[in-house]
Design a protein around this motif. Structure first.
Motif, PDB file in Angstrom:
ATOM      1  N   LEU A 131       0.892  -1.165  -0.092  1.00 13.55           N
ATOM      2  CA  LEU A 131      -0.200  -0.182  -0.037  1.00 13.55           C
ATOM      3  C   LEU A 131       0.972   1.145   0.078  1.00 13.55           C
ATOM      4  O   LEU A 131       1.880   1.357   0.552  1.00 13.55           O
ATOM      5  CB  LEU A 131      -1.091  -0.143   1.348  1.00 13.55           C
ATOM      6  CG  LEU A 131      -2.150  -1.054   1.213  1.00 13.55           C
ATOM      7  CD1 LEU A 131      -2.916  -0.937   2.439  1.00 13.55           C
ATOM      8  CD2 LEU A 131      -2.957  -0.745   0.125  1.00 13.55           C
ATOM      9  N   ARG A 132       0.544   2.150  -0.911  1.00 12.58           N
ATOM     10  CA  ARG A 132       1.257   3.432  -0.928  1.00 12.58           C
ATOM     11  C   ARG A 132       0.062   4.416  -0.162  1.00 12.58           C
ATOM     12  O   ARG A 132      -0.875   4.753  -0.898  1.00 12.58           O
ATOM     13  CB  ARG A 132       1.438   4.000  -2.406  1.00 12.58           C
ATOM     14  CG  ARG A 132       2.257   5.216  -2.238  1.00 12.58           C
ATOM     15  CD  ARG A 132       2.680   5.389  -3.816  1.00 12.58           C
ATOM     16  NE  ARG A 132       1.772   5.607  -4.825  1.00 12.58           N
ATOM     17  CZ  ARG A 132       1.657   4.817  -5.899  1.00 12.58           C
ATOM     18  NH1 ARG A 132       2.610   4.083  -6.051  1.00 12.58           N
ATOM     19  NH2 ARG A 132       0.785   4.981  -6.808  1.00 12.58           N
ATOM     20  N   LEU A 133       0.600   5.013   0.894  1.00 10.60           N
ATOM     21  CA  LEU A 133      -0.235   5.887   1.763  1.00 10.60           C
ATOM     22  C   LEU A 133       0.118   7.517   1.305  1.00 10.60           C
ATOM     23  O   LEU A 133       1.474   7.731   1.301  1.00 10.60           O
ATOM     24  CB  LEU A 133      -0.527   5.577   3.125  1.00 10.60           C
ATOM     25  CG  LEU A 133      -0.650   4.125   3.476  1.00 10.60           C
ATOM     26  CD1 LEU A 133      -0.441   4.068   5.069  1.00 10.60           C
ATOM     27  CD2 LEU A 133      -1.816   3.714   3.266  1.00 10.60           C
ATOM     28  N   VAL A 134      -0.811   8.171   1.277  1.00  8.91           N
ATOM     29  CA  VAL A 134      -0.419   9.603   1.653  1.00  8.91           C
ATOM     30  C   VAL A 134      -1.358  10.126   2.794  1.00  8.91           C
ATOM     31  O   VAL A 134      -2.433   9.964   3.008  1.00  8.91           O
ATOM     32  CB  VAL A 134      -0.946  10.566   0.395  1.00  8.91           C
ATOM     33  CG1 VAL A 134      -0.724  12.130   0.819  1.00  8.91           C
ATOM     34  CG2 VAL A 134      -0.182  10.131  -0.767  1.00  8.91           C
ATOM     35  N   VAL A 135      -0.203  10.658   3.719  1.00  5.90           N
ATOM     36  CA  VAL A 135      -0.927  11.073   5.204  1.00  5.90           C
ATOM     37  C   VAL A 135      -0.725  12.517   5.227  1.00  5.90           C
ATOM     38  O   VAL A 135       0.300  13.016   4.810  1.00  5.90           O
ATOM     39  CB  VAL A 135      -0.311  10.236   6.429  1.00  5.90           C
ATOM     40  CG1 VAL A 135      -0.397   8.757   6.082  1.00  5.90           C
ATOM     41  CG2 VAL A 135       1.202  10.441   6.326  1.00  5.90           C
ATOM     42  N   ARG A 136      -1.599  13.175   6.241  1.00  4.82           N
ATOM     43  CA  ARG A 136      -1.636  14.583   5.933  1.00  4.82           C
ATOM     44  C   ARG A 136      -1.549  14.947   7.381  1.00  4.82           C
ATOM     45  O   ARG A 136      -1.918  14.540   8.516  1.00  4.82           O
ATOM     46  CB  ARG A 136      -2.966  15.095   5.656  1.00  4.82           C
ATOM     47  CG  ARG A 136      -3.042  16.632   5.606  1.00  4.82           C
ATOM     48  CD  ARG A 136      -4.405  17.030   4.723  1.00  4.82           C
ATOM     49  NE  ARG A 136      -4.293  16.538   3.406  1.00  4.82           N
ATOM     50  CZ  ARG A 136      -5.535  16.048   2.937  1.00  4.82           C
ATOM     51  NH1 ARG A 136      -6.811  15.853   3.587  1.00  4.82           N
ATOM     52  NH2 ARG A 136      -5.424  15.857   1.658  1.00  4.82           N
ATOM     53  N   THR A 137      -0.646  15.923   7.902  1.00  2.54           N
ATOM     54  CA  THR A 137      -0.436  16.192   9.194  1.00  2.54           C
ATOM     55  C   THR A 137      -0.713  17.929   9.054  1.00  2.54           C
ATOM     56  O   THR A 137      -1.150  18.417   8.154  1.00  2.54           O
ATOM     57  CB  THR A 137       1.212  16.308   9.495  1.00  2.54           C
ATOM     58  OG1 THR A 137       1.849  17.327   8.511  1.00  2.54           O
ATOM     59  CG2 THR A 137       1.802  15.085   9.120  1.00  2.54           C
ATOM     60  N   ARG A 138      -0.667  18.570  10.322  1.00  4.99           N
ATOM     61  CA  ARG A 138      -0.970  19.852  10.600  1.00  4.99           C
ATOM     62  C   ARG A 138       0.237  20.723  10.128  1.00  4.99           C
ATOM     63  O   ARG A 138       1.379  20.194  10.347  1.00  4.99           O
ATOM     64  CB  ARG A 138      -1.331  20.316  11.720  1.00  4.99           C
ATOM     65  CG  ARG A 138      -0.570  19.884  12.949  1.00  4.99           C
ATOM     66  CD  ARG A 138      -0.932  20.196  14.262  1.00  4.99           C
ATOM     67  NE  ARG A 138      -0.250  19.794  15.498  1.00  4.99           N
ATOM     68  CZ  ARG A 138       0.925  20.262  15.896  1.00  4.99           C
ATOM     69  NH1 ARG A 138       1.188  21.591  15.107  1.00  4.99           N
ATOM     70  NH2 ARG A 138       1.793  19.877  16.806  1.00  4.99           N
TER      71      ARG A 138
ATOM     72  N   PRO B  40       3.690  20.851   1.887  1.00  7.47           N
ATOM     73  CA  PRO B  40       3.884  21.097   3.241  1.00  7.47           C
ATOM     74  C   PRO B  40       3.362  20.352   4.412  1.00  7.47           C
ATOM     75  O   PRO B  40       3.881  20.292   5.582  1.00  7.47           O
ATOM     76  CB  PRO B  40       3.620  22.548   3.611  1.00  7.47           C
ATOM     77  CG  PRO B  40       4.051  23.018   1.911  1.00  7.47           C
ATOM     78  CD  PRO B  40       3.263  21.986   1.138  1.00  7.47           C
ATOM     79  N   THR B  41       2.083  19.774   4.059  1.00  6.25           N
ATOM     80  CA  THR B  41       1.510  18.926   5.187  1.00  6.25           C
ATOM     81  C   THR B  41       1.292  17.493   4.771  1.00  6.25           C
ATOM     82  O   THR B  41       0.673  16.645   5.332  1.00  6.25           O
ATOM     83  CB  THR B  41       0.103  19.480   5.463  1.00  6.25           C
ATOM     84  OG1 THR B  41      -0.536  19.753   3.996  1.00  6.25           O
ATOM     85  CG2 THR B  41       0.366  20.942   5.759  1.00  6.25           C
ATOM     86  N   GLU B  42       1.686  17.092   3.547  1.00  5.89           N
ATOM     87  CA  GLU B  42       1.231  15.706   3.203  1.00  5.89           C
ATOM     88  C   GLU B  42       2.672  14.820   2.894  1.00  5.89           C
ATOM     89  O   GLU B  42       3.496  15.660   2.052  1.00  5.89           O
ATOM     90  CB  GLU B  42       0.388  15.673   1.823  1.00  5.89           C
ATOM     91  CG  GLU B  42      -0.990  16.434   2.165  1.00  5.89           C
ATOM     92  CD  GLU B  42      -1.640  17.029   0.779  1.00  5.89           C
ATOM     93  OE1 GLU B  42      -2.836  16.605   1.055  1.00  5.89           O
ATOM     94  OE2 GLU B  42      -1.184  17.332   0.099  1.00  5.89           O
ATOM     95  N   TRP B  43       2.690  13.865   3.074  1.00  6.31           N
ATOM     96  CA  TRP B  43       3.784  12.692   2.938  1.00  6.31           C
ATOM     97  C   TRP B  43       3.340  11.396   2.503  1.00  6.31           C
ATOM     98  O   TRP B  43       2.197  10.780   2.897  1.00  6.31           O
ATOM     99  CB  TRP B  43       4.389  12.628   4.575  1.00  6.31           C
ATOM    100  CG  TRP B  43       4.856  13.932   5.052  1.00  6.31           C
ATOM    101  CD1 TRP B  43       4.511  15.162   5.518  1.00  6.31           C
ATOM    102  CD2 TRP B  43       6.583  14.158   4.942  1.00  6.31           C
ATOM    103  NE1 TRP B  43       5.397  16.085   5.948  1.00  6.31           N
ATOM    104  CE2 TRP B  43       6.481  15.279   5.604  1.00  6.31           C
ATOM    105  CE3 TRP B  43       7.635  13.439   4.872  1.00  6.31           C
ATOM    106  CZ2 TRP B  43       7.795  16.004   5.862  1.00  6.31           C
ATOM    107  CZ3 TRP B  43       8.988  13.757   4.937  1.00  6.31           C
ATOM    108  CH2 TRP B  43       9.064  15.028   5.666  1.00  6.31           C
TER     109      TRP B  43
END
Length: 829
Positions: free
Chosen positions: A203-210, A238-241
């Motif tokens: 799985l390739r995820l894109v996760v979002r931070t503040r 800037p907020t997504e990895w």
């Protein structure tokens, strides 16, 4: 949608274009850029109306890919298309987590084989740059149009597209399917795939931070190794990895909480506030199309090849630059159909090499992670000596393991089994085998031409070559002149680069190097081969092909338009002093009328053994016929038997009937003598013969080459062909033709249909003898060409002579008693 997503225009696509590109991903859009630069009318359609950053695939682009960006004129726009802060871009860091311990020095070792450097931008950034570039050039890119039908109809393709209740049909000369791994174009074209399926998934995820949650300037690109997470952790905004998870069984669906735990382990921040923005499955497997071409439908990118991730987009760009110049040349009428066949032969072989390496590399990486976890990755907050020792052991293990970009994958796209590359004798035996882990600049045919600076101002060799066929010249001005003249005669743009000093000169030994527009070497040499520069260019363009296993001088082959069935087969035998290259013009014209044409070597006649000479040439013709068996049209079932134009089934090992042999000069005498033997069971036995410029018993003396040219032809183009061809032998017409051979030719009583062609200004002909011969034969037509000289097939009247031959061929095809198809009822001239 965000400002970093791509919105496709949603207008109506045009109804008629040269090439319809299906798929507005990076590969499809780059194909539009490539083809538009070559004045090809293109349109792009895609079922989607947008491309989202959080679902973007590729991020890293190799130096070879950046070389393409530079040539397309989009590199600077891509460089400025940052989607995350530039100061985060500090190379690739190997660490236990983003917040954890380094396992190796960050950075990237520069490659020595390119003047370009790799670049990291998400593929949506590339798509936006391509869309903007195409918009400035008026190219139609339209989202929201789904392909629902595709029909190949002769000289074009009709593609049905659907949007918002409306179905439109787009007519194009070709269709390029760049619509991803589940390609609709591939399915509608009936193209299968080879390769093994995966037995698990990633799985390739894109996760979002503040904003600011990870500090002001975290490392933007990382590979992490710990007991929970492994693989890339890379910023896309800037907020997504992006972070990776798995492997998982194919039927398992991990919970979001479990996936977020893996993501937090990659960051090394257990209480980090994260949300899943997207998740995409991918597989460590290989699925490659069985062909990248079927008729007028071509495939590129994931539509053609899906494999273990890592550089697959770069392979798609490689498809584009390989195909683009070929498709443009065919559309412009400068190249033969063989050139498009070479796209599949070259790219599919290369993609299998890379796919096999990628799968093996992924398995090695999996094993490496297992070994690291067997050591045990200490927690980031563990500062004990034992933890430090474990991290050192892991770092040593990583140092011993091959990592980073494999230079052979990035740069070694060698094409070593192509019909449009002129290989050197023994080259395949002396070539080092392809390997992913090694590469050396090599200017031999089939290899990527080495790039280097050509002046102190920063111009590169690739800059100088641009979009055209190129000729690199090192101390070989005569070769440059020959190629320049041959290119001019073909309307071919040729960039000639003389290397006299500097880094580029050091990469190339003395000689000339013909470079394809995709920057691969097509030929090199210090002298011209038989047929001269013209033969090399025709081989490059696929207008002349050479059978597998033959030498370059055995035969010259010409095939008709791909979408039309073959109407018959013609063998052409040159005369004294001529080379096969002397008949390129005639052969091309006959092939344009859907005849399969092969130019065979000129006969060698021993005056003391004429009968033996005839026997030997009969064997030459028999061998020549073996290689011109019927070939199905491009859109036909490849497993079906071939048919002639009238639908008659043709055996695969026999040429398409009628088979006609054309002989010029002495070859006309040889063909006439062989036709009198009555050997209908022989493989080469023709339905008819054409005797052109049959010489007489008399000897015509000339004072030199200019006088011989005057006796041969007054066509300036053909005089240039003869003068510029090193295989042509001046003075050979001065000697007598063996009398025994002429006896056999003029005394023949063959029942085969004969077309006898002679110029009324031919100083080597005897009109009375020709008339007597024609009257004696039961099925003969003597056509005397006003103003033509000895080379009646290649004089000023060559178009009329070719039309006479085609009329003869068509009359043969009509069956029944031989008679002209057209005759004059009344004429005022």
């Amino acid at each position: 949608m965000t400002s970093r997503d791509v919105l496709f225009p949603t207008g109506e696509p045009p109804s008629d274009v040269d090439v319809l590109i299906v798929g507005a991903g990076p590969v499809g859009l780059s194909a539009a850029v490539e083809l538009t630069a070559r004045d090809v009318r293109v349109a792009v359609v895609d079922a989607a109306t947008s491309a989202e950053l959080v679902r973007a695939g590729a991020m890293g682009h190799s130096p070879r890919t950046v070389e393409h960006f530079r040539r397309w004129g989009v590199l600077q726009a891509i460089r400025t298309a940052w989607t995350f802060p530039p100061e985060w871009n500090r190379g690739i860091r190997l660490a236990t987590s983003l917040a954890g311990h380094d396992l190796a020095p960050a950075g990237r070792r520069p490659q020595a084989f390119s003047l370009s450097r790799p670049i990291r931008r998400p593929q949506t950034a590339l798509q936006q740059v391509f869309v903007d570039h195409l918009a400035l050039r008026g190219v139609s890119v339209n989202g929201g149009w789904r392909v629902v039908g595709l029909t190949q109809t002769g000289d074009h393709v009709e593609t049905d597209v659907f949007s918002a209740g409306e179905t439109r049909t787009i007519r194009s000369r070709y269709v390029l399917g760049a619509d991803g791994g589940s390609s609709t174009v591939r399915r509608l074209a009936g193209i299968d795939r080879d390769g093994a399926y995966a037995d698990e998934k990633m799985l390739r995820l894109v996760v979002r931070t503040r904003p600011g949650a990870l500090g002001p300037a975290p490392s933007g690109t990382n590979i992490v190794y710990n007991q929970v997470a492994s693989g890339f952790l890379a910023a896309i905004s800037p907020t997504e990895w992006r972070v990776y998870a798995g492997p998982f069984p194919l039927d398992e669906t991990p919970s979001d909480d479990a996936l977020l735990d893996i993501a937090r382990a990659a960051f090394g921040v257990p209480d980090l506030d994260l949300q899943i923005a997207s998740k995409t499955s991918f597989y460590q497997a290989t699925r490659i199309a069985t062909t990248f071409r079927r008729g007028r439908v071509l495939l590129a990118g994931d539509a053609a090849h899906v494999r273990t991730p890592g550089g697959n987009l770069g392979e798609g760009f490689g498809d584009v630059v390989n195909l683009g110049w070929k498709l443009a040349a065919v559309l412009a009428g400068r190249a033969g159909d063989t050139l498009l066949d070479s796209y599949d032969a070259e790219r599919r072989t290369h993609n299998w090499r890379v796919a096999d390496h990628a799968l093996a590399s992924a398995r090695r990486t999996r094993a490496l992670v297992g070994r690291i976890r067997a050591i045990g990755v200490p927690a980031d907050d563990d500062t004990t000596p034992a933890a430090a020792e474990a991290r050192q052991s892991i770092a040593a293990l990583l140092a011993e393991s091959p990592g980073g970009e494999a230079p052979g994958v990035v740069f070694d796209e060698r094409y070593d089994a192509s019909d449009v590359i002129w290989y050197e004798p023994g080259q395949h035996e002396s070539d080092d085998p392809w390997t992913a882990t090694a590469y050396a600049d090599d200017p031999r045919p089939g290899h990527r031409a080495p790039d280097a600076y050509v002046d102190p101002w920063g111009d590169t060799l690739y800059d100088r070559l641009g979009f055209t066929v190129g000729l690199i010249v090192v101390d070989a001005p005569d070769l440059a002149a020959a190629f320049s003249a041959a290119a001019d005669r073909r309307g071919l743009d040729l960039s000639i680069v003389h290397l006299t000093h500097g880094p580029a000169r050091d990469r190339y030994p003395a000689g000339a190097y013909l470079i394809r527009p995709d920057q691969h070497v097509a030929w090199r040499g210090t002298t011209l081969p038989p047929g001269g520069a013209a033969a090399v260019l025709d081989h490059l363009l696929g207008t002349v092909t050479h059978p597998k296993g033959s030498t370059m001088s055995d035969y010259l082959d010409f095939t008709g338009p791909a979408e039309l069935r073959t109407r018959g087969t013609v063998l052409i035998a040159p005369g004294r002093g001529e080379s096969q290259n002397s008949y390129l013009r005639l052969a091309t014209r006959l092939a344009a009328d859907s005849y399969r044409v092969r130019v065979v070597p000129a006969p060698i006649v021993d005056a003391d053994d004429v009968a033996g000479s005839l026997d030997r040439y009969a064997s030459v013709l028999a061998d020549a016929v073996k290689g011109v068996c019927a070939a199905p049209s491009r859109d036909a079932d490849p497993d079906a038997a071939s048919h002639s134009d009238d639908g008659t089934r043709v055996a695969e090992d026999r040429p398409v009937a009628p088979l006609v042999v054309i002989g010029a000069d002495t070859a006309a005498a040889v063909v006439a003598a062989l036709a009198d033997r009555a050997e209908p069971e022989a493989a080469w036995w023709p339905a008819a013969v054409v005797l052109a410029g049959l010489p007489s018993y008399a000897v015509h003396e000339v004072g030199g080459w200019d006088d011989e040219l005057d006796a041969r032809t007054h066509c300036s183009v053909h005089r240039g062909v003869l003068s510029g061809d090193p295989a042509v032998q001046p003075g050979t017409l001065a000697g007598p033709v063996p009398a025994r051979l002429l006896d056999l030719a003029y005394q023949t009583e063959s029942a085969l249909p004969h077309l006898i062609l002679s110029g009324d200004a031919d100083p080597y002909a005897d009109r009375d003898q020709l008339t007597s011969l024609a009257r004696r034969l039961p099925l003969a037509r003597l056509s005397v060409v006003r103003g033509a000289h000895h080379d009646v097939l290649n004089d000023l009247q060559h178009r009329t002579v070719a039309a006479e031959i085609v009329s003869f061929l068509e009359a043969l095809r009509a069956g029944g008693p031989l008679r002209p198809i057209a005759h004059s009822v009344h004429s005022a001239w």
